[in-house]
Design a protein around this motif. Structure first.
Motif, PDB file in Angstrom:
ATOM      1  N   ARG A 152       0.835  -1.212   0.000  1.00  0.00           N
ATOM      2  CA  ARG A 152       0.000   0.000   0.000  1.00  0.00           C
ATOM      3  C   ARG A 152       0.868   1.260   0.000  1.00  0.00           C
ATOM      4  O   ARG A 152       0.537   2.255  -0.655  1.00  0.00           O
ATOM      5  CB  ARG A 152      -0.946  -0.021   1.198  1.00  0.00           C
TER       6      ARG A 152
ATOM      7  N   ALA B 264       0.905   4.145  -2.891  1.00  0.00           N
ATOM      8  CA  ALA B 264       0.774   5.570  -2.575  1.00  0.00           C
ATOM      9  C   ALA B 264       1.915   6.376  -3.190  1.00  0.00           C
ATOM     10  O   ALA B 264       1.706   7.500  -3.670  1.00  0.00           O
ATOM     11  CB  ALA B 264       0.736   5.769  -1.066  1.00  0.00           C
TER      12      ALA B 264
ATOM     13  N   TRP C 244      -4.482   8.576   6.538  1.00  0.00           N
ATOM     14  CA  TRP C 244      -3.652   8.129   5.421  1.00  0.00           C
ATOM     15  C   TRP C 244      -4.187   6.846   4.792  1.00  0.00           C
ATOM     16  O   TRP C 244      -4.120   6.678   3.574  1.00  0.00           O
ATOM     17  CB  TRP C 244      -2.212   7.925   5.883  1.00  0.00           C
TER      18      TRP C 244
ATOM     19  N   GLN D 114      -5.210   6.447   0.904  1.00  0.00           N
ATOM     20  CA  GLN D 114      -4.544   5.470   0.052  1.00  0.00           C
ATOM     21  C   GLN D 114      -5.537   4.530  -0.603  1.00  0.00           C
ATOM     22  O   GLN D 114      -5.376   4.166  -1.787  1.00  0.00           O
ATOM     23  CB  GLN D 114      -3.522   4.676   0.873  1.00  0.00           C
TER      24      GLN D 114
ATOM     25  N   TYR E  85      -5.740   3.963  -4.544  1.00  0.00           N
ATOM     26  CA  TYR E  85      -5.603   2.612  -5.110  1.00  0.00           C
ATOM     27  C   TYR E  85      -6.576   2.407  -6.257  1.00  0.00           C
ATOM     28  O   TYR E  85      -6.196   1.895  -7.334  1.00  0.00           O
ATOM     29  CB  TYR E  85      -5.840   1.593  -3.993  1.00  0.00           C
TER      30      TYR E  85
END
Length: 459
Positions: A218, A222, A246, A250, A254
């Motif tokens: 992840r 990002a 956050w 993210q 995605y």
């Protein structure tokens, strides 16, 4: 044949253009609707109110692919209805081809304007406007054919130009391949056909989906998103995350990253490379640590790397050591000459962008401002921003307010009421039933600036 020659040729052949019969709407007070076909094969659409106010709006539609290629003369039905009620004539073409069709779009739009004049007479004012890729077409008309218009309005436009667009599309997939699929042979450029493009997109998408299941994956997704300035809130259907949430940001990025991989980074690139005659983008000479430091979402990346216990410094070093992509100079020259800008505006332009755009991030406006300022045309440009997520998610009220603000500039010779409060007031007056979300906003720098006056190095 040059663009100017093609335009003149199309205009000379307009008598041969096939126009479908109009309705008897003018006699009943309803708008006259006209469909037709240009010699290029493009279709056009015109809607003219019975009480025309003398202004014609030449609308350039966004990017289309595949066989469907309808003409459009307004961005949406609700905005179209408001404009017709106010007496504007609306016109626009399909463009002769789909895809990165600027060499067709500009002459087809100008030929449509000529056809309108032949049919309805000379307008007292002509305004070019467009959304998304149509903002690029509109800006190309404004720079290269200013004698045909009085002003222009770009909505969520690809106003950073073609070379910058393809460079910034390369960066995130380069990062994804390097960090999530090292050692694979996924081609990022020089895609020979759509089958190859689809296979590359599928392979990289699978790697992204697998990576999303781990904190390290992840964080790296990002990072790739940050190299394209993809915001953490980029669809109206998404709940707006808190400034320091956050993980939620993210998760939204995605989905946008997968969308970027699915179409623009491979399928659309392959079509554009075919037109350009080769690869028109590069990352030779690019320092990805520096790019991340300038990104609007750099803080999120830093925090996610900390959460994952992963070294951001090491991953950036890996990116900077990875074999780079070089461009074909002839392809760059074609893209620059057809789809990039000098910033030399001779007529006023108002550009409006949503702050949460993942497809054409709002930082594109920074690239436009840089080019226009360097060219000495800053007094002719104004930019405004709406606080909303998504690409071209403007309300009818916001679009009509922008148009009226540009018209005031044309009438008085001065920009007035371009602040958020004035735009919102004007939008509410135009249509109190739809949102008004103009805000004071200043985008961060565009990460890969390119304009004809200041070409980037490293090709």
């Amino acid at each position: 044949m040059t663009t100017g020659t093609r335009t003149a040729f199309a205009a000379a052949l307009l008598l041969a253009a096939t126009a479908l019969p109009t309705s008897t709407a003018a006699a009943t007070g309803e708008p006259t609707h006209l469909n037709g076909r240009l010699p290029s094969g493009a279709t056009y659409m015109m809607d003219v109110p019975a009480q025309w106010n003398g202004t014609v709006l030449l609308f350039s539609h966004g990017y289309t692919s595949g066989p469907a290629n309808p003409a459009q003369d307004a961005p949406d039905d609700a905005t179209k209805a408001l404009l017709l009620q106010r007496g504007y004539a609306l016109i626009g073409s399909s463009y002769a081809t789909t895809g990165w069709a600027v060499t067709d779009a500009v002459p087809d739009q100008l030929a449509t304007l000529t056809a309108f004049t032949e049919r309805f007479g000379t307008a007292s004012r002509t305004i070019a406007w467009g959304q998304s890729y149509g903002g690029l077409v509109t800006t190309a008309i404004a720079e290269r054919h200013p004698e045909r218009i009085d002003g222009s309005l770009s909505l969520c436009g690809l106003v950073h130009g073609g070379v910058a667009n393809w460079n910034s599309t390369l960066d995130p997939v380069f990062a994804l391949k390097t960090l999530l699929a090292p050692g694979t042979d996924i081609p990022l450029v020089n895609l020979p056909d759509q089958r190859t493009a689809a296979a590359a997109a599928n392979t990289l998408t699978a790697a992204v989906e697998t990576a999303q299941a781990t904190p390290a994956g992840r964080a790296r997704i990002a990072l790739a998103a940050a190299l394209h300035n993809i915001p953490g809130w980029n669809q109206p259907t998404q709940p707006r995350p808190a400034a320091t949430d956050w993980d939620a940001q993210q998760a939204h990025q995605y989905e946008a990253v997968k969308g970027l991989v699915k179409l623009p980074a491979f399928s659309w690139r392959q079509e554009a490379e075919t037109r350009a005659g080769g690869n028109m983008s590069w990352n030779t000479g690019v320092d990805y640590a520096k790019l991340l430091g300038q990104s609007s979402v750099a803080k999120e990346v830093t925090e996610l790397y900390k959460e994952a216990g992963l070294s951001l410094k090491a991953d950036l070093a890996t990116l900077n050591r990875a074999p780079r992509v070089s461009a074909d100079p002839d392809a760059v020259a074609w893209m620059a000459s057809t789809s990039s800008f000098t910033g030399e505006l001779t007529k006023p332009q108002l550009a409006v962008h949503t702050t949460g755009d993942a497809l054409i991030p709002v930082q594109a406006e920074s690239a436009l401002k840089r080019a226009v300022t360097a060219a000495g045309s800053a007094s002719r440009l104004r930019q405004a921003y709406t606080d909303n997520a998504g690409h071209c998610t403007f309300s009818p009220a916001e679009q009509v307010a922008a148009l009226h603000t540009l018209e005031d500039r044309l009438a008085t010779g001065r920009w007035e009421g371009t602040d958020a409060a004035s735009l919102n007031s004007r939008a509410t007056q135009a249509d109190p039933t739809t949102p008004t979300r103009y805000v004071h906003y200043r985008p961060t720098p565009y990460l890969r600036p390119f304009d004809l006056a200041h070409p980037a190095d490293g090709r």
